[in-house]
Scaffold this active site. Structure first.
Site, PDB file in Angstrom:
ATOM      1  N   ASN A  85     -65.883  15.868 -36.954  1.00  0.00           N
ATOM      2  CA  ASN A  85     -65.896  14.439 -37.253  1.00  0.00           C
ATOM      3  C   ASN A  85     -65.682  14.209 -38.740  1.00  0.00           C
ATOM      4  O   ASN A  85     -65.894  15.105 -39.555  1.00  0.00           O
ATOM      5  CB  ASN A  85     -67.224  13.818 -36.811  1.00  0.00           C
ATOM      6  N   CYS A  86     -65.282  12.997 -39.055  1.00  0.00           N
ATOM      7  CA  CYS A  86     -65.046  12.572 -40.426  1.00  0.00           C
ATOM      8  C   CYS A  86     -66.261  12.916 -41.285  1.00  0.00           C
ATOM      9  O   CYS A  86     -67.383  12.703 -40.838  1.00  0.00           O
ATOM     10  CB  CYS A  86     -64.783  11.066 -40.444  1.00  0.00           C
ATOM     11  N   PRO A  87     -66.071  13.464 -42.444  1.00  0.00           N
ATOM     12  CA  PRO A  87     -64.838  13.693 -43.198  1.00  0.00           C
ATOM     13  C   PRO A  87     -64.300  15.115 -43.085  1.00  0.00           C
ATOM     14  O   PRO A  87     -63.390  15.483 -43.827  1.00  0.00           O
ATOM     15  CB  PRO A  87     -65.276  13.420 -44.626  1.00  0.00           C
TER      16      PRO A  87
END
Length: 85
Positions: A23-25
């Site tokens: 998942n981000c980042p």
């Protein structure tokens, strides 16, 4: 990004990054690291599953000057081709 449709089977890339499940980042951070290890003009292929990755990689390309050559989505996976500046 242009409206030209590219055959992703013919896009040549020098490095492949599997960012699925991250998942981000993390997909951006891993792509940044991979691009830093590449020569100017080389292409990195990134595969991700994070739904926000399209927006993230578009912004990343604008901020860094690396070209987002192409991106596509297929069955919940996003594939990006980025050319190192």
């Amino acid at each position: 990004m242009s409206d030209i449709i590219l055959d992703t089977d013919t896009i040549q890339f020098q490095k492949d990054l599997d960012a699925r499940g991250l998942n981000c980042p993390l997909p951006i951070l891993k792509a940044k690291k991979a691009l830093a290890e590449m020569a100017t003009g080389e292409v990195l292929r990134i595969t991700a599953t994070d739904t926000g990755s399209v927006r993230d990689f578009q912004a990343f390309a604008k901020q860094t000057g690396n070209a987002l050559v192409h991106h596509s989505q297929n069955h919940g996976e996003f594939v990006f081709y980025m050319r190192r500046k």
